[in-house]
Every structure is written in C-alpha cells, then in structure tokens.
Design a protein around this motif. Sequence first.
Motif, PDB file in Angstrom:
ATOM      1  N   ALA A   1      21.521   9.800  44.581  1.00 37.56           N
ATOM      2  CA  ALA A   1      21.461  11.220  44.459  1.00 37.56           C
ATOM      3  C   ALA A   1      20.015  11.250  43.954  1.00 37.56           C
ATOM      4  O   ALA A   1      19.511  10.717  43.257  1.00 37.56           O
ATOM      5  CB  ALA A   1      22.452  11.547  43.160  1.00 37.56           C
ATOM      6  N   LYS A   2      19.834  12.615  44.219  1.00 34.52           N
ATOM      7  CA  LYS A   2      18.535  13.302  43.882  1.00 34.52           C
ATOM      8  C   LYS A   2      18.534  13.919  42.499  1.00 34.52           C
ATOM      9  O   LYS A   2      17.508  14.531  42.138  1.00 34.52           O
ATOM     10  CB  LYS A   2      18.009  14.160  44.898  1.00 34.52           C
ATOM     11  N   ASN A   3      19.786  14.128  41.960  1.00 34.56           N
ATOM     12  CA  ASN A   3      19.566  15.021  40.787  1.00 34.56           C
ATOM     13  C   ASN A   3      20.106  13.753  39.527  1.00 34.56           C
ATOM     14  O   ASN A   3      20.347  12.911  39.968  1.00 34.56           O
ATOM     15  CB  ASN A   3      20.688  16.039  40.787  1.00 34.56           C
TER      16      ASN A   3
ATOM     17  N   ASP B   1      27.384  22.115  46.523  1.00 32.71           N
ATOM     18  CA  ASP B   1      26.569  23.420  46.197  1.00 32.71           C
ATOM     19  C   ASP B   1      25.404  23.211  46.926  1.00 32.71           C
ATOM     20  O   ASP B   1      24.831  24.230  47.631  1.00 32.71           O
ATOM     21  CB  ASP B   1      26.271  23.423  44.890  1.00 32.71           C
ATOM     22  N   HIS B   2      24.746  21.932  47.153  1.00 38.22           N
ATOM     23  CA  HIS B   2      23.608  21.840  48.035  1.00 38.22           C
ATOM     24  C   HIS B   2      23.928  22.147  49.493  1.00 38.22           C
ATOM     25  O   HIS B   2      23.082  22.865  49.943  1.00 38.22           O
ATOM     26  CB  HIS B   2      23.258  20.445  47.868  1.00 38.22           C
ATOM     27  N   ARG B   3      25.147  21.906  50.033  1.00 35.47           N
ATOM     28  CA  ARG B   3      25.275  21.916  51.349  1.00 35.47           C
ATOM     29  C   ARG B   3      25.704  23.291  51.499  1.00 35.47           C
ATOM     30  O   ARG B   3      25.031  23.875  52.419  1.00 35.47           O
ATOM     31  CB  ARG B   3      26.937  21.253  51.683  1.00 35.47           C
TER      32      ARG B   3
ATOM     33  N   LEU C   1      24.249  25.930  49.923  1.00 33.95           N
ATOM     34  CA  LEU C   1      22.881  26.468  50.056  1.00 33.95           C
ATOM     35  C   LEU C   1      22.102  26.110  51.234  1.00 33.95           C
ATOM     36  O   LEU C   1      21.297  27.132  51.684  1.00 33.95           O
ATOM     37  CB  LEU C   1      22.213  26.191  48.612  1.00 33.95           C
ATOM     38  N   ARG C   2      22.279  25.015  51.456  1.00 33.26           N
ATOM     39  CA  ARG C   2      21.422  24.526  52.719  1.00 33.26           C
ATOM     40  C   ARG C   2      21.673  25.385  53.955  1.00 33.26           C
ATOM     41  O   ARG C   2      20.860  25.917  54.884  1.00 33.26           O
ATOM     42  CB  ARG C   2      21.442  23.173  53.224  1.00 33.26           C
ATOM     43  N   ARG C   3      23.139  25.377  54.070  1.00 36.79           N
ATOM     44  CA  ARG C   3      23.762  26.184  55.344  1.00 36.79           C
ATOM     45  C   ARG C   3      23.243  27.589  55.167  1.00 36.79           C
ATOM     46  O   ARG C   3      22.945  28.316  56.288  1.00 36.79           O
ATOM     47  CB  ARG C   3      25.277  26.076  55.041  1.00 36.79           C
TER      48      ARG C   3
ATOM     49  N   ALA D   1       6.224   8.969  48.702  1.00 40.04           N
ATOM     50  CA  ALA D   1       7.543   8.375  48.140  1.00 40.04           C
ATOM     51  C   ALA D   1       8.451   9.513  47.499  1.00 40.04           C
ATOM     52  O   ALA D   1       7.876  10.399  47.260  1.00 40.04           O
ATOM     53  CB  ALA D   1       6.905   7.405  46.893  1.00 40.04           C
ATOM     54  N   THR D   2       9.619   9.016  47.619  1.00 43.89           N
ATOM     55  CA  THR D   2      10.838  10.196  46.906  1.00 43.89           C
ATOM     56  C   THR D   2      11.601   9.151  46.151  1.00 43.89           C
ATOM     57  O   THR D   2      11.790   8.051  46.431  1.00 43.89           O
ATOM     58  CB  THR D   2      11.337  11.129  48.019  1.00 43.89           C
ATOM     59  N   LEU D   3      12.343   9.996  45.465  1.00 44.84           N
ATOM     60  CA  LEU D   3      13.210   9.183  44.102  1.00 44.84           C
ATOM     61  C   LEU D   3      14.638   9.271  44.256  1.00 44.84           C
ATOM     62  O   LEU D   3      14.941  10.469  44.734  1.00 44.84           O
ATOM     63  CB  LEU D   3      12.767   9.445  42.716  1.00 44.84           C
ATOM     64  N   ARG D   4      15.344   8.535  44.028  1.00 45.07           N
ATOM     65  CA  ARG D   4      16.871   8.562  44.062  1.00 45.07           C
ATOM     66  C   ARG D   4      17.318   7.923  42.886  1.00 45.07           C
ATOM     67  O   ARG D   4      16.513   6.941  42.294  1.00 45.07           O
ATOM     68  CB  ARG D   4      17.462   8.142  45.337  1.00 45.07           C
ATOM     69  N   ARG D   5      18.530   8.185  42.371  1.00 50.13           N
ATOM     70  CA  ARG D   5      19.301   7.731  41.348  1.00 50.13           C
ATOM     71  C   ARG D   5      20.569   7.009  41.921  1.00 50.13           C
ATOM     72  O   ARG D   5      21.044   7.723  42.685  1.00 50.13           O
ATOM     73  CB  ARG D   5      19.532   8.741  40.305  1.00 50.13           C
TER      74      ARG D   5
ATOM     75  N   SER E   1      20.790  14.686  53.769  1.00 51.05           N
ATOM     76  CA  SER E   1      21.193  16.089  53.378  1.00 51.05           C
ATOM     77  C   SER E   1      19.467  16.817  52.752  1.00 51.05           C
ATOM     78  O   SER E   1      19.673  17.960  53.053  1.00 51.05           O
ATOM     79  CB  SER E   1      22.083  16.140  52.135  1.00 51.05           C
ATOM     80  N   HIS E   2      18.676  16.028  52.273  1.00 48.94           N
ATOM     81  CA  HIS E   2      17.484  16.596  51.741  1.00 48.94           C
ATOM     82  C   HIS E   2      16.477  16.770  52.747  1.00 48.94           C
ATOM     83  O   HIS E   2      15.169  16.969  52.397  1.00 48.94           O
ATOM     84  CB  HIS E   2      17.085  16.114  50.699  1.00 48.94           C
ATOM     85  N   PHE E   3      16.681  16.076  54.261  1.00 54.71           N
ATOM     86  CA  PHE E   3      15.765  16.400  55.066  1.00 54.71           C
ATOM     87  C   PHE E   3      14.856  17.690  54.764  1.00 54.71           C
ATOM     88  O   PHE E   3      15.501  18.690  54.795  1.00 54.71           O
ATOM     89  CB  PHE E   3      16.330  16.343  56.502  1.00 54.71           C
ATOM     90  N   CYS E   4      13.513  17.663  55.171  1.00 57.07           N
ATOM     91  CA  CYS E   4      12.748  18.729  54.969  1.00 57.07           C
ATOM     92  C   CYS E   4      13.092  19.986  55.336  1.00 57.07           C
ATOM     93  O   CYS E   4      13.164  20.026  56.650  1.00 57.07           O
ATOM     94  CB  CYS E   4      11.202  18.340  55.402  1.00 57.07           C
ATOM     95  N   LEU E   5      13.480  20.917  54.664  1.00 53.11           N
ATOM     96  CA  LEU E   5      13.780  22.325  55.181  1.00 53.11           C
ATOM     97  C   LEU E   5      12.604  22.986  55.806  1.00 53.11           C
ATOM     98  O   LEU E   5      12.769  23.781  56.719  1.00 53.11           O
ATOM     99  CB  LEU E   5      14.069  23.184  53.962  1.00 53.11           C
TER     100      LEU E   5
END
Length: 408
Positions: free
Chosen positions: A65-67, A92-94, A96-98, A284-288, A339-343
């Motif tokens: 997860a990114k949060n 919620d992310h899906r 908002l992205r949509r 770099a990007t982070l995930r938990r 899912s977080h691919f650059c908007l």
Amino acid sequence: MRALARGDAGSRWEARLIRSAHPVVARVVDAAVSRRGVVRLPGVGVLVADPAVARLVLTDADRFAKNGPGSSGALWTPVLGERVLLNMEGHDHRVLRRSLTDLFSPRVVREVCDATAGPLVEDAAARLRRGESLDVVRLAREVSAAVIGEVVGLDREAPPSVLLEASDAIESMVTWRTRSFDDSAVARARASLAVVQDAAESAHAAGEPDTVMGRLARRGASLAEARSLAAALFLTGTGTVSSALPRIAAQLADAGLLVPAGAASCRVDDVVTEGLRMTTPSPATLRRCIAPTDLGGVALATDERVVVLLWWATRRDGGFEPGRPATGDLRHLWFGAGSHFCLGAPLALAELHVMTAMLLEVAAEQGLVVTSRRAARRVLVPRYAELTVRAPRGRSPSRAAPRTGRAA
Ligand code: HEM
C-alpha cells in the motif's frame, strides 16, 4: 548487476546526477543492489531494483500500500489533506481516479500546451537560431511551471518564478530520510502551496468549462478537493518534467545525436520514450507491506517499508538507444504501474514532446553542442543545475528536419 557507473558517457552522467543528488544514499543503495535485485537494507527498508519485482509490488494492492504509517502518502496527508490520490488506496482511490479519467484528455493536453509551452519553446528556438546559448534547465523549469500554472488556474501574467520558488521550497523540505513533517514544516509547506491553492480556488469558483479546475467544479468536486488536488498536481508535475528535458538533451548530445544528420534521423517519440527510460525522473517510490510475504527470496513482515528503485530498475545494457523497444516489465515503468500509475503522463509526454521536437529541429538545421553542464547537489529529484546548448561556431543552418510522430 545494476551498478551506477556504466561505460558510455550518457550513462556515466546519469549516474553522476544520482550521486550528486543523494551522495550517501546512492552509493549505499548501489552497492546493495549491485549483488541482488531485492535486498533488505537495515534502517532503510527492502530495496527493489529488479523491474519484474518492481512491477509486481506496484500492481499488487493486496500486499503493498501507498498509505498508512510510514508511507510517502502519510507524509503528505497533514499538508494536502486525506484525498489526494497519492495517499489513498482501494475503493476511494479507484472512485477518485475514475472521476479524473479525462482530466488530461488529448484535447485538454493540446490546449494547455499550446497556450503555455508553445510561446516559450518558440522563443527558445529563435534564440538558438540566432546563435545564442540556451539553458535547457531554465527552459524546462519555465515550461513546466507555466503548464502547471495553467492547470491550476494561475493568472497567465504571473511570472514563472512564483511557482518555481514554491516548488523549490517544498522540495528542499524532503529527503530520503523524511518520514513525517513536524507542525512548523507542515505550516511552511502549506504557506508555499498557498499560491497554487488560491489560484485553484478562484478557478473552481469561476467554474469555466475550459479550465481544469472549472471542470472539476462542474463534476461536483468540492472546493477543498480542488485545492488539495491542485497542490498534488503541482507537487508531482513540476520537478519531474523539468528534471527530464535537460537530461534527455544531454543523452542526445552524449550519443552524438545533436549533429544535423543524427538529429534528422531521430523520431521525437522514440527519443522521449528512451529518454524517460534513461532518466526515470522519479528515482524511487515507497510502499508499505500490508501482509507478510516473500519478495524475490526476501521475507517481509507487515508494515515493512519497500523502496521501489525505479531508476535502478530501468537500467539496461547499451545506454541511450532511441527506437529500442522498452517492453515487458520495463514498459512505462518510469511512470509507475498499477493503480497509482502517473495521472499526468499524457501531459508530461506532451510537454517533453514539444521541447524535444524543438531541440531536434534546430539541431537538424544547424547542429547543437552542450557548452556547459552542472549536476544539482543534494536535491530530491536528480537533475542538472545548468545545461547550456548552442549552435557550433561557424555552422550555417540547413533545412533537414527530424521525423515527427506520436507513439508513446
Ligand atoms: C516526466 C514526468 C513525470 C514522471 C517521470 C512521473 C512519474 C510518476 C510516477 C512514477 C508515479 C507513481 C508513483 C507511485 O506509484 O508511487 C506518478 C504518480 C502521479 N503523477 Fe506523475 N510523473 C511525471 C509527471 C507528472 C505530471 C506532469 C503530473 C500532473 C500534472 C503528474 C501527476 C501525478 C499524480 C497526481 C500521481 C499520483 C497518482 C495516484 O496516486 O493515483 N505526474 N508519477
């Protein structure tokens, strides 16, 4: 396996930019991942430099997860609010992205770029054709600021420095070690973002269908959502694009492709795609980790931090080769995956296309040489502090032109 220092000049300069931006971390990380593509580095997290494993982490929302605590999303929540994509997951992310799917449709991207990047790029081309020097770093910073300014609804008459100073101020607050902001840092970050958010607020209130914020308002986005989203777009969209262009120009120069015949042989989209692979501006990007799992032979516990080393994951043998396909796990990995691919990818590609096309066109006519360059020191997004090009002395313009085409 994925060592920083590589043979050709373009790869060596890329490695130098990474080391100059992160002098200690880059060396430690490089040493760690040179032996294995997935490795635990105590105090930092589990490092992932293998493209297949990187893609797996970014696309597996059930395990990463990114949060949540310690994530990069959580870092920004006190500054930006709860709902800014990059700190959201799941339903919620899906949703908002949509709702933002066509925020950067081809038409919007064209209109934004024509209105903002167009005049700056034409002016830069004219200067080069007059034989003057051009600092590509400055051009890229002004274009990316003007584009984001337009997106958030900033007055077009506002000087680019307004946004550039805000962007620099916020970037200087974050290092690889930053896990949270204290109250005074949150207040400083908010103060820097006020210029963006106030502009977004006015554009939201005006509700014009031909502005990005106006369209958000018409879709029912609240004022608070528009302010937050504008700040998120500004944070994600300024430093990345302005880092990329000078690095792509440097790759072209180092590969001998800024001489007239070389430039004329290049397809702009191939240069942008391979340039983004080579430079991977978000290093770099982070995930938990949210469920115990095994990653490339390393056992991860819940809440462990995973550092997806995008810049390392996109290295390959052979240096900068426009037209060489980057497929499979490498495909668009510089924009993330899942899912977080650059908007903002369509907007970033359009900005880079217009600036790269101009450099190639002028180079095809008269050639361009890099006359000076300097790596920026201790910055979050690796980049050149300065990269100046001009026509070689005594060169008379000819009329060859690079091949255009949109493929990315
Ligand atoms: C060359 C330029 C750019 C690069 C290399 C880039 C790279 C990335 C990457 C790697 C991610 C995914 C991060 C992750 O998964 O943790 C991302 C996300 C994002 N980017 Fe970009 N970006 C660029 C330009 C832009 C621009 C111009 C904008 C907006 C105007 C933008 C807006 C965003 C947003 C809002 C997200 C978060 C999406 C989400 O979490 O759902 N980016 N970008």
